[in-house]
Design an enzyme around this catalytic site. Structure first.
Site, mmCIF file in Angstrom:
data_model
loop_
_atom_site.group_PDB
_atom_site.id
_atom_site.type_symbol
_atom_site.label_atom_id
_atom_site.label_comp_id
_atom_site.label_asym_id
_atom_site.label_seq_id
_atom_site.Cartn_x
_atom_site.Cartn_y
_atom_site.Cartn_z
ATOM 1 N N GLN A 125 48.464 47.018 39.892
ATOM 2 C CA GLN A 125 49.152 46.068 39.014
ATOM 3 C C GLN A 125 49.496 46.747 37.684
ATOM 4 O OE1 GLN A 125 49.979 42.763 39.859
ATOM 5 N NE2 GLN A 125 51.095 42.740 37.922
ATOM 6 N N ASP A 166 54.681 48.058 47.397
ATOM 7 C CA ASP A 166 55.617 47.716 46.334
ATOM 8 C C ASP A 166 56.845 48.615 46.358
ATOM 9 O OD1 ASP A 166 55.738 45.785 44.472
ATOM 10 O OD2 ASP A 166 54.523 46.792 42.958
ATOM 11 N N LYS A 175 48.831 36.483 44.153
ATOM 12 C CA LYS A 175 49.110 37.333 45.322
ATOM 13 C C LYS A 175 48.018 37.145 46.369
ATOM 14 C CE LYS A 175 51.787 40.527 42.585
ATOM 15 N NZ LYS A 175 51.805 41.654 41.659
#
Ligand code: NAD
Length: 285
Positions: A96, A119, A52
């Protein structure tokens, strides 16, 4: 069979973002910034987070990784998220998953400021999304829709089956396909005779998290097969998906490989979301 090349499409998405990043830099003297919080030492998570960061930097966006030890307490993690919520130079926050078992992911999702939720996982973002009012959409399902559009695969009127009903993939995938006028059936771990459903579908999105679970016999001829699954065959082994891709070559109309299919699209969408959040907060949208 048409191989749906997520690497190529993701590259195009990133190229389309680059001028927006340049414009943001010119106006505000800094690049859109994604902060990633990584707790513990899960090897796969470290690889995902590194990818990422590399993707962000490839188009001039900035990304910081906040590594926290496995022993991190809930309070310490919450404090870190609050610090990032308040940092004016942070536009997107991603924690994460999976987290170490003693940490509560539900609590984490309550902490992230919805305006920085890259997200689209907080309950506010999810509510807006399912009401059809979201600016940013969950990365993996939105990445799949971008890929379908790129290849001119029309969804309207198709029979679609989504295998999996998680909040992060299955449910929002079904919603996006419904919004695009497909007729959608959601299957899951308690579905009886799964292949009776998948064999009737024009389009199947598989997100069950079971390595190589479905093959040629589970799809009708000329189906479109999107494989979200990602698995590693032992440490350092080859990556594979939920679908036995090699069986589809003379059978499916189109399918995504693993690696190089949905994975790169998820990351490209994360960048797109971060850029959008930065522009929104700065009043450019
Ligand atoms: P999850 O474990 O939260 O959900 C899996 C879903 O599949 C559940 O709803 C379950 O009911 C269903 N399921 C499990 N076994 C099944 C079976 N035998 N038959 C039918 N349905 C079954 O997983 P998730 O977070 O939704 O992720 C799914 C997979 O996608 C995982 O392999 C994950 O690593 C991968 N993933 C990939 C990306 C990417 O960018 N490529 C992004 C997110 C997740």
């Amino acid at each position: 069979m048409l191989v749906l090349n997520g690497k190529e499409v993701a590259k195009e998405v990133r190229s389309s973002l680059a001028p927006r990043v340049t414009r943001f830099m010119k106006e505000f003297g800094r690049a859109p910034h994604l902060a990633v919080v990584l707790v513990g030492d899960d090897g796969a998570s470290h690889v995902y987070v590194k990818n990422k960061k590399i993707a962000c930097e490839s188009i001039g966006m900035s990304s910081t990784i906040h590594n926290m030890p496995t022993s991190t307490t809930q309070q310490e993690l919450d404090d870190k998220i609050q610090e990032l919520n308040q940092d004016p130079a942070v536009d997107g926050i991603l924690v994460q998953f999976p987290l170490p078992k003693h940490l509560n992911s539900d609590e984490v999702l309550r902490q992230i400021a919805p305006g920085k939720d890259a997200d689209s996982l907080t309950y506010e973002s999810m509510g807006l999304f399912f009401a059809g009012r979201a600016d940013v959409k969950p990365c993996t399902p939105e990445g799949v829709m971008t890929m379908l559009r790129h290849y001119g695969i029309a969804v309207e009127g198709k029979r679609a089956v989504v295998v999996g009903r998680s909040n992060i993939v299955g449910k929002p995938m079904a919603q996006l396909l419904t919004d695009a006028n497909a007729t959608v059936t959601v299957c899951h771990s308690r579905t009886k005779n799964l292949s009776e459903f998948t064999r009737q579908a024009d389009l199947v999105v598989v997100a069950a998290g079971k390595a190589r679970m479905l093959g040629k016999e589970d799809f009708k001829k000329d189906a479109i097969v999107i494989d979200v699954g990602i698995h590693r065959d032992g440490p350092g082994g080859k990556l594979c998906g939920d679908v036995r891709f090699e069986e589809l070559t003379q059978w499916a109309q189109a399918a995504t490989p693993v690696p190089g299919g949905v994975g790169p699209m998820t990351i490209a969408t994360l960048l797109q979301n971060t850029c959008l959040l930065a522009e929104k907060r700065a009043g450019l949208r």
